[in-house]
Motif scaffolding. Structure first.
Motif, PDB file in Angstrom:
ATOM      1  N   VAL A   1      51.754  30.233  36.165  1.00  0.00           N
ATOM      2  CA  VAL A   1      51.175  30.204  37.510  1.00  0.00           C
ATOM      3  C   VAL A   1      50.949  31.611  38.045  1.00  0.00           C
ATOM      4  O   VAL A   1      49.922  31.906  38.674  1.00  0.00           O
ATOM      5  CB  VAL A   1      52.087  29.406  38.463  1.00  0.00           C
ATOM      6  N   LEU A   2      51.908  32.510  37.793  1.00  0.00           N
ATOM      7  CA  LEU A   2      51.831  33.859  38.362  1.00  0.00           C
ATOM      8  C   LEU A   2      50.874  34.772  37.601  1.00  0.00           C
ATOM      9  O   LEU A   2      50.391  35.751  38.173  1.00  0.00           O
ATOM     10  CB  LEU A   2      53.223  34.491  38.386  1.00  0.00           C
TER      11      LEU A   2
ATOM     12  N   LEU B   1      38.312  35.555  41.618  1.00  0.00           N
ATOM     13  CA  LEU B   1      39.203  34.481  41.186  1.00  0.00           C
ATOM     14  C   LEU B   1      38.916  34.066  39.747  1.00  0.00           C
ATOM     15  O   LEU B   1      39.829  33.935  38.929  1.00  0.00           O
ATOM     16  CB  LEU B   1      39.054  33.280  42.118  1.00  0.00           C
TER      17      LEU B   1
ATOM     18  N   PHE C   1      44.535  38.458  39.679  1.00  0.00           N
ATOM     19  CA  PHE C   1      43.686  38.462  40.870  1.00  0.00           C
ATOM     20  C   PHE C   1      43.988  39.668  41.741  1.00  0.00           C
ATOM     21  O   PHE C   1      43.069  40.326  42.253  1.00  0.00           O
ATOM     22  CB  PHE C   1      43.891  37.167  41.663  1.00  0.00           C
ATOM     23  N   VAL C   2      45.270  39.973  41.914  1.00  0.00           N
ATOM     24  CA  VAL C   2      45.642  41.146  42.701  1.00  0.00           C
ATOM     25  C   VAL C   2      45.104  42.417  42.049  1.00  0.00           C
ATOM     26  O   VAL C   2      44.542  43.293  42.721  1.00  0.00           O
ATOM     27  CB  VAL C   2      47.172  41.218  42.854  1.00  0.00           C
TER      28      VAL C   2
ATOM     29  N   LEU D   1      47.498  34.861  39.223  1.00  0.00           N
ATOM     30  CA  LEU D   1      47.661  35.475  40.540  1.00  0.00           C
ATOM     31  C   LEU D   1      47.824  36.984  40.421  1.00  0.00           C
ATOM     32  O   LEU D   1      47.270  37.746  41.217  1.00  0.00           O
ATOM     33  CB  LEU D   1      48.867  34.863  41.247  1.00  0.00           C
TER      34      LEU D   1
ATOM     35  N   THR E   1      41.257  42.555  42.317  1.00  0.00           N
ATOM     36  CA  THR E   1      40.876  42.864  43.698  1.00  0.00           C
ATOM     37  C   THR E   1      41.054  44.342  43.991  1.00  0.00           C
ATOM     38  O   THR E   1      40.200  44.981  44.626  1.00  0.00           O
ATOM     39  CB  THR E   1      41.720  42.023  44.672  1.00  0.00           C
TER      40      THR E   1
END
Length: 302
Positions: free
Chosen positions: A103-104, A196, A110-111, A107, A114
């Motif tokens: 899950v992480l 994403l 994505f960080v 994420l 970004t």
């Protein structure tokens, strides 16, 4: 074990079998915003199903019969979870850490994506502060470059950029059509959608879902921006402008009207197709929203 196999099979179906079918379907090009939601639903349900499948595979024997409730018990979140003073076992730690990584991982990407995109945009904005000039009447910035191009830099310091070449070849109607296209990108925050899917593709490299989703969402957000521009501008103006700026390349972190699939989009603009029936649209929305919940229902089963 049966639950783990079922979840793994579902993840394989979503991650490998369904993406080519959705990519070849005709309705997404008639409803690009809804199609983006469908791709997001597939990515979300893949992550949930894969995390739960790994959890069940790593589950200790004492929790096998408890299914998803076992996960909540290990976390101490179940209402009737017994209070234990002993430290979690290695199996409990593995059962929690393995799905957490799945899950992480997207994420975290994505960080990182970004941050990289924001840094690239900031460098370009600093350059525009030195060489850019205001475009009278267009609320945009002009740069002295011969190749016709129009693109936007989203974010807090949003900016629409026009090259000198674009000013020379585009009429006023064509320029306003492409500017509306770029403002649609900014207001729709399409850069976040691309970040994403970029993070998802980096987290799961080689996965067919990641490859197809990245290609299709890049095209679909351009189609959505085209539709926004067509609300207030003619098809001829937008199509001609797309042809004129097709060779222009947007810098990293920006979105340009040339964009991917320019020929497919041009045909779509000039030969519009009817939107999908409302029942089809509603079915896709409901299915995309509910898809991430299906693995949870399977995991909660006996």
């Amino acid at each position: 074990m049966i639950t783990a196999v079922a979840l793994a099979g579902y993840a394989a179906l979503v991650g490998a079998a369904m993406p080519p079918l959705l990519s070849q379907a005709r309705w997404p090009h008639r409803a690009p915003v809804t199609a983006v939601l469908a791709w997001q639903g597939l990515m979300a349900t893949f992550v949930v199903a894969t995390a739960l499948a790994v959890y069940h595979l790593a589950l200790t024997e004492q929790h096998v019969h408890e299914s998803l409730v076992g996960l909540l018990s290990v976390c101490g979140l179940a209402a009737d979870a017994p209070v234990s003073e002993s430290a979690p076992s290695l199996g409990d730690a593995l059962a929690l850490s393995a799905p957490a990584v799945i899950v992480l991982l997207p994420l975290g990407w994505f960080v990182l994506c970004t941050w990289r995109a924001r840094r690239a945009r900031q460098r370009h904005l600093d350059m525009l502060a030195l060489v850019g000039e205001p475009a009278p009447g267009y609320d945009a910035t002009v740069v002295d470059h011969g190749t016709p191009a129009v693109y936007c830099l989203p974010g807090r310091r949003r900016r629409v950029v026009i090259t000198r070449g674009a000013l020379e070849v585009l009429s006023d109607a064509q320029m306003r059509a492409v500017l509306e296209h770029e403002r649609a990108h900014i207001e729709g925050r399409h850069h976040l959608l691309q970040l994403l899917v970029d993070a998802f593709s980096r987290a799961f490299p080689g996965l067919p879902l990641a490859r197809h989703a990245k290609e299709q969402i890049a095209l679909l957000v351009e189609m959505a921006a085209d539709d926004r521009a067509l609300r207030s501008h003619s098809r001829e103006a937008l199509a001609t402008a797309m042809c004129e700026v097709a060779a222009g390349q947007a810098p990293q972190g920006a979105l340009g009207v040339g964009g991917p699939g320019a020929l497919i989009r041009l045909r779509r603009v000039l030969a519009p197709q009817p939107r999908p029936h409302r029942v089809t649209w509603l079915g896709v929305v409901v299915a995309s929203t509910a898809a991430p919940l299906l693995p949870l229902l399977v995991a909660c089963g006996p």
